[in-house]
Design a protein around this motif. Structure first.
Motif, PDB file in Angstrom:
ATOM      1  N   LYS A  65     -13.110  22.483 -35.310  1.00 32.71           N
ATOM      2  CA  LYS A  65     -12.646  23.177 -34.112  1.00 32.71           C
ATOM      3  C   LYS A  65     -13.759  24.009 -33.485  1.00 32.71           C
ATOM      4  O   LYS A  65     -14.071  23.871 -32.292  1.00 32.71           O
ATOM      5  N   GLU A  66     -14.373  24.874 -34.293  1.00 37.75           N
ATOM      6  CA  GLU A  66     -15.450  25.716 -33.771  1.00 37.75           C
ATOM      7  C   GLU A  66     -16.661  24.878 -33.386  1.00 37.75           C
ATOM      8  O   GLU A  66     -17.343  25.154 -32.391  1.00 37.75           O
ATOM      9  N   GLY A  67     -16.932  23.840 -34.184  1.00 43.66           N
ATOM     10  CA  GLY A  67     -18.088  22.996 -33.913  1.00 43.66           C
ATOM     11  C   GLY A  67     -17.994  22.281 -32.579  1.00 43.66           C
ATOM     12  O   GLY A  67     -18.961  22.225 -31.816  1.00 43.66           O
ATOM     13  N   MET A  68     -16.823  21.733 -32.280  1.00 49.67           N
ATOM     14  CA  MET A  68     -16.660  21.016 -31.014  1.00 49.67           C
ATOM     15  C   MET A  68     -16.780  21.965 -29.827  1.00 49.67           C
ATOM     16  O   MET A  68     -17.364  21.614 -28.796  1.00 49.67           O
ATOM     17  N   GLU A  69     -16.241  23.170 -29.974  1.00 53.43           N
ATOM     18  CA  GLU A  69     -16.353  24.143 -28.888  1.00 53.43           C
ATOM     19  C   GLU A  69     -17.805  24.550 -28.668  1.00 53.43           C
ATOM     20  O   GLU A  69     -18.274  24.651 -27.531  1.00 53.43           O
TER      21      GLU A  69
END
Length: 239
Positions: A65-69
């Motif tokens: 989640k954080e990586g894609m953002e």
């Protein structure tokens, strides 16, 4: 009595702190990838840049989640075009991780039910004759040939002419990326052939009834690109 009360107060405080973050306490935000990874993305050497992108992707996959953002933000705001391109490439792979987990399993063959004689089984048996192998599809990659005879799938065998429908249903019930074992008749023996399923391209259902033989590789690439562009549009709309 006061000492006991004091000890109880400290015990209560320790339990509250140990239970998790207290209201009003700041929780540090998720950090980005290591600084050396970003430096590698803009390196002079191509292999170093590619290695940086691979490291960036590995970092993102550990925190999807954080990586894609983070990747989306840097793919759209970085001033260095090479870093933007590398972030976009890593982001695309992460979106494709989601794409490949969805949908139905796909093997890439056309088939026909036929009566079969299976060594060691005196009963009536049916098999699935492969009449066409989609180039670049899972069956082609596994080495399954046109004319090959599938006499089982996993622990399934067939004793009636519904073999094709049963095999199709069994495959489509599995997720893309799943590994299946097919029992293939080769001479007087039955061999196990492992096949890794792809995601079923939506165009297959439209093309096959008209006799058009689909290029699995092209269909998959087009479907993946459409999925990624749709993801980008939806993310852009969220602002």
């Amino acid at each position: 009595m006061r000492i006991v009360s004091c000890h109880r107060s400290w015990l209560w405080l320790l339990l509250m702190v140990g239970a998790g973050p207290m209201v009003g306490w700041a929780v540090p935000p998720e950090a980005g990838p290591p600084a050396d990874v970003l430096k590698r993305l803009a390196a002079e050497d191509f292999k170093e840049r590619q290695g940086g992108q691979d490291a960036l992707l590995a970092w993102g996959r550990r925190r999807p989640k954080e990586g894609m953002e983070w990747l989306y933000r840097h793919a759209t705001t970085e001033t260095d075009p090479e870093i933007r391109r590398r972030c976009l490439g890593a982001l695309r792979e992460m979106v494709m991780d989601t794409y490949r987990r969805e949908g139905e399993g796909y093997i890439g063959i056309m088939m026909q039910a036929v009566a079969a004689v299976v060594p060691g089984d005196a009963g009536n048996r049916f098999g699935v004759r492969i009449t066409f192998v989609v180039p670049g599809g899972p069956a082609a990659k596994a080495g399954l040939p046109v004319g090959g005879l599938i006499v089982g799938a996993g622990d399934r065998i067939w004793r009636d002419a519904d073999a094709v429908q049963d095999l199709q249903k069994w495959i489509r019930a599995r997720k893309p990326g799943s590994k299946i074992t097919l029992k293939v008749l080769r001479g007087n023996a039955v061999a196990d052939v492992e096949v890794t399923l792809d995601r079923r391209p939506p165009e297959v259902e439209r093309l096959l009834p008209f006799g058009d033989m689909p290029d699995a590789g092209r269909l998959q690439r087009e479907a993946e690109e459409a999925y990624f562009q749709d993801w980008l549009e939806k993310r852009k709309a969220r602002k």
